[in-house]
Design an enzyme around this catalytic site. Structure first.
Site, PDB file in Angstrom:
ATOM      1  N   GLU A  57       0.910  -1.202   0.054  1.00 13.36           N
ATOM      2  CA  GLU A  57       0.051   0.081   0.082  1.00 13.36           C
ATOM      3  C   GLU A  57       0.495   1.161   0.076  1.00 13.36           C
ATOM      4  O   GLU A  57       0.676   2.181   0.747  1.00 13.36           O
ATOM      5  CB  GLU A  57      -1.036   0.012   1.088  1.00 13.36           C
ATOM      6  CG  GLU A  57      -1.935  -1.246   1.150  1.00 13.36           C
ATOM      7  CD  GLU A  57      -2.980  -1.258   2.174  1.00 13.36           C
ATOM      8  OE1 GLU A  57      -2.614  -0.858   3.197  1.00 13.36           O
ATOM      9  OE2 GLU A  57      -4.124  -2.003   2.191  1.00 13.36           O
ATOM     10  N   ASP A  83      -8.459  -8.709   4.531  1.00 14.65           N
ATOM     11  CA  ASP A  83      -8.166  -7.654   5.419  1.00 14.65           C
ATOM     12  C   ASP A  83      -9.238  -7.454   6.743  1.00 14.65           C
ATOM     13  O   ASP A  83     -10.020  -6.701   6.493  1.00 14.65           O
ATOM     14  CB  ASP A  83      -8.111  -6.338   4.600  1.00 14.65           C
ATOM     15  CG  ASP A  83      -7.554  -5.087   4.960  1.00 14.65           C
ATOM     16  OD1 ASP A  83      -6.977  -5.295   6.284  1.00 14.65           O
ATOM     17  OD2 ASP A  83      -7.548  -4.063   4.644  1.00 14.65           O
ATOM     18  N   GLU A 137     -12.567  -1.342  11.977  1.00 13.58           N
ATOM     19  CA  GLU A 137     -12.348  -0.513  10.723  1.00 13.58           C
ATOM     20  C   GLU A 137     -13.637  -1.314   9.865  1.00 13.58           C
ATOM     21  O   GLU A 137     -14.311  -0.385   9.042  1.00 13.58           O
ATOM     22  CB  GLU A 137     -10.914  -0.698  10.047  1.00 13.58           C
ATOM     23  CG  GLU A 137     -11.100  -0.588   8.446  1.00 13.58           C
ATOM     24  CD  GLU A 137      -9.792  -0.691   8.057  1.00 13.58           C
ATOM     25  OE1 GLU A 137      -8.736  -1.250   8.246  1.00 13.58           O
ATOM     26  OE2 GLU A 137      -9.528  -0.422   6.599  1.00 13.58           O
TER      27      GLU A 137
HETATM   28  C1  GCV Z   1      -2.438   0.946   8.204  1.00 18.10           C
HETATM   29  C2  GCV Z   1      -6.047  -1.954   5.516  1.00 18.10           C
HETATM   30  C3  GCV Z   1      -6.488  -0.416   6.333  1.00 18.10           C
HETATM   31  C4  GCV Z   1      -5.399   0.459   6.063  1.00 18.10           C
HETATM   32  C5  GCV Z   1      -3.879  -0.211   6.917  1.00 18.10           C
HETATM   33  C6  GCV Z   1      -3.586  -1.470   6.128  1.00 18.10           C
HETATM   34  C7  GCV Z   1      -2.821  -2.495   7.072  1.00 18.10           C
HETATM   35  O1  GCV Z   1      -5.758  -1.746   4.255  1.00 18.10           O
HETATM   36  O2  GCV Z   1      -7.550   0.003   5.539  1.00 18.10           O
HETATM   37  O3  GCV Z   1      -5.551   1.495   6.938  1.00 18.10           O
HETATM   38  O4  GCV Z   1      -3.034   0.574   7.064  1.00 18.10           O
HETATM   39  O5  GCV Z   1      -5.107  -2.445   6.230  1.00 18.10           O
HETATM   40  O6  GCV Z   1      -3.240  -3.184   7.817  1.00 18.10           O
HETATM   41  O7  GCV Z   1      -1.556  -2.043   6.890  1.00 18.10           O
END
Ligand code: GCV
Length: 705
Positions: A296, A370, A398
């Protein structure tokens, strides 16, 4: 009562589960008082002091009187210590086989011998602290002391919170205010809240905290910030908590303009060695680094043509001489790889098994996508026997209604821990993989992405602290049940009133399945609205990455619904052991709660209920709404059992949850109906709004992005 007075008398949730209200059953209180008539607790040390302070504070509250500290062991009714702090403990150590509980464990006895004194004995100061908290747990839940006989030792070495806290105090996926770490005022002002945070963690046995976001800011590694980190570490240390930081992989270039951050470049190696030395000079018990690399948008070793193992080993080597470790996240997937995201981490990491330094471990999310409301266990568990593997859960919600919905995650955590990977035959549970029982690792651990912020009650929803609690308890002992954890959390947080505990426990235990059913039933996943992930967004499509969209995951079309991960599709299923593959690869044996995770299923497919897939989808979504409604109605029956403030807070949030469960159900069914072309069964409620209304609905400024 006057509502103003009522509010004043309400509990604001600040004390979490460490509420030491007076034991109001007179006989029990008398019995407890007799046990703690005089306490022999010799020895000096920061953790012993913390334990003594907690006990003093708690007994004053629970028993209504300050404890008497007794110098002579012979005259005392209760003995506390380690073999080196207390001669009494030393004399009992062998008889109690104290060595067996290890460095962090303890023995707690209501009576050492019939009618004799009670005791908390441990091999270390930290063990004593944990023993004191275990004793307090017993008192808060009204256990009889005469028969109390606890003998515990944590099953995992590292029990860690991961804070996704940024240096500007915002928290990625945080829904309970700003970060506890007030970087601007640190190190000169250290809020007492950090001590209370440490107490709460120590009461569960959490012994590590990564303070900063895995989407990392290199600045935390600079000298001024290390001074601030040191101030936090100094407060956490007596409570047995070691500090970790997230390391941005290209920090050498970002901070000191090195022309490369290539892990095999000698200048980069020297830079990290120097940096690590600098950290240990300030924080001698620094735990190490937590790293998200090449995921990411984060920099990583692949930017220099190096593997994830080469990246991890760079940091591991620098930390090795100081006793630190690298926790390397397995959450890697690449926009340039058109492969099912489910498969990417496995494909990339499994070939590296055996290449990581002994002080490096991989931290793997519970599932391969996720932190969805329900995922099958991650196929990496058990697939890299030469590499220590930590399990990462997301405590912050989340994808589960943030801090607005009541969703108790104990059942979700247990579902992963108890899942059978079959890697070494039946019974090879994820629990056994992470405790090292299968591959005999000693570097073991569990991490939870924190849901803690600076809101007065710490986690936002009055029930969200139960997820912090459940994580901590399971990290200490993953064999505990979600039911027993809910029971003790409720008693400690609210009341021992049996009617309240039974009904509230029922609400908690129902809540995760309710959320799965009104959000993503039957194995659907990632249907959430774009970016903030709050509310439904099954129509989300066409984003910069396909695998951030809902349509990528549900694959609805005129033929059916779901992601084919069998041989005819992405074949992600092949990453699991043969027994797991066999169970999930066929429509008739795949558990229906994961059906659409692994299969693209025709709308007319007959489900176990005898209904078509479409009708079943309608029924299960509706059942989720019903569950939310009954959580709410059950809560209403509890008015008067607890303080009005927390009762009312939960009541209002449950009303939102019921409304939003309906929103989820209606929006998703109307959307999927455009593919199935079938009617919603008449026995079920018709949707309240139109698809257009749901699609055009926007939530602005949702926290946590
Ligand atoms: C910290 C998901 C979340 C992101 C997070 C990522 C991760 O994609 O939406 O906010 O980033 O997981 O675990 O690194």
């Amino acid at each position: 009562m006057n509502p103003l007075t009522e509010r004043e008398q309400s509990d604001d949730g600040y004390r979490l589960w460490l509420r030491y209200e007076r034991v109001d059953e007179p006989r029990l209180c008398e019995a407890y008082r007799a046990v703690f008539r005089s306490i022999h607790f010799p020895g000096a040390g920061d953790s012993l002091d913390a334990a003594r302070h907690e006990l003093d504070h708690a007994l004053r509250g629970l028993l209504g009187a300050a404890p008497q500290w007794e110098e002579s062991a012979a005259a005392a009714s209760f003995l506390i210590g380690t073999p080196s702090s207390s001669a009494a403990c030393a004399s009992w150590a062998e008889a109690l086989a104290l060595a067996v509980v290890g460095d962090e464990g303890f023995v707690v006895r209501g009576e050492l011998s019939r009618g004799g004194p009670g005791a908390i004995f441990a091999n270390s100061e930290r063990g004593v602290l944990y023993g004191v908290f275990a004793l307090l747990r017993a008192l808060q839940t009204r256990q009889p002391l005469a028969t109390l006989n606890l003998r515990e030792r944590p099953k995992l070495a590292l029990r860690m919170l991961n804070h996704w806290d940024n240096l500007d105090r915002s928290i990625e996926r945080g829904y309970a205010g700003a970060s506890l770490w007030d970087w601007h005022k640190l190190p000169h002002y250290v809020t007492p809240r950090i001590t209370d945070y440490a107490r709460a963690n120590a009461s569960l046995g959490i012994n590590a905290a990564a303070l900063t976001n895995v989407n990392a800011n290199a600045r935390v590694l600079t000298e001024p910030y290390l001074q601030k980190v040191q101030a936090i570490a100094d407060v956490l240390r007596p409570y047995g908590i070691r500090v970790f930081l997230t390391a941005r992989f290209n920090a050498p270039s970002e901070l000191d303009r090195l022309e490369t951050s290539d892990p095999l470049d000698a200048r980069v190696v020297a830079w990290w060695q120097h940096k690590v030395k600098q950290i240990y000079a300030r924080i001698p018990d620094f735990g190490g680094f937590l790293v998200k690399a090449n995921s990411e948008g984060q920099p990583g070793p692949q930017d220099f043509g190096r593997s994830q193992a080469e990246g991890a080993n760079l940091l591991a080597r620098a930390l090795e001489p100081h006793g630190g470790i690298v926790v390397w996240r397995a959450f890697v997937y690449d926009a340039a790889v058109p492969e099912d995201r489910h498969k990417q981490a496995f494909d990339e990491l499994v070939p590296l098994d055996g290449q990581f330094r002994p002080n490096a471990c991989l931290q793997t999310k519970n599932g391969a996508i996720d932190f969805q409301p329900r995922e099958p266990f991650h196929p990496l568990f058990g697939a890299m026997p030469k590499t220590p593997m930590f399990l990462e859960f997301q405590i912050t919600q989340e994808y589960l209604g943030c801090a607005t919905h009541l969703v108790y995650l104990g059942p979700l955590f247990k579902e992963t821990l108890d899942a059978d990977t079959h890697v070494a035959g039946p019974g090879s549970t994820v629990l056994k993989v992470i405790t090292g029982a299968l591959a005999k690792h000693t570097l073991t651990g569990m991490a939870g992405v924190s849901n803690i912020g600076d809101e007065r009650n710490w986690c936002g929803h009055p029930f969200a602290a139960a997820n912090w609690y459940a994580f901590g308890r399971l990290a200490w002992d993953p064999e505990l049940s979600a039911e027993s954890i809910a029971d003790e959390w409720l008693r400690r947080t609210f009341t021992n009133d049996a009617r309240f505990v039974a009904a509230a426990q029922r609400i908690m235990l129902d809540s995760r399945e309710a959320a799965v059913e009104y959000m993503t039933p039957l194995g659907l996943h990632h249907l959430m609205a774009e970016s903030h992930h709050y509310g439904p967004g099954p129509w989300v499509t066409g984003l910069e990455r396909d695998d951030w969209t809902a349509t990528y995951y549900h694959r609805a079309d005129a033929a059916g619904l779901g992601f084919d991960r069998t041989k005819t599709g992405s074949n992600a299923i092949a990453q699991y052991a043969p027994a797991v593959q066999r169970k999930h690869e066929r429509l008739d044996t795949c558990p229906e709660n994961l059906l659409l995770w692994f299969h693209h299923v025709p709308w007319a497919h007959r489900m176990q209920s005898g209904r078509s897939l479409w009708d079943e989808l309608c029924y299960v979504y509706s059942r989720g709404v019903e569950r939310a409604r009954s959580m709410h109605t059950r809560w209403l029956t509890l008015e008067g059992c607890i303080d009005a403030g927390r009762f009312e807070h939960v009541r209002q949030l449950l009303e939102i949850q019921v409304r939003e469960a309906r929103w989820w159900r209606d929006a998703c069914l109307l959307y999927f109906q455009t593919f199935s072309g079938r009617p919603i069964p008449e026995a079920l409620e018709p949707p309240q709004g139109t698809l257009e209304e749901y699609r055009t609905h926007r939530d602005y400024y949702v926290p946590g992005i």
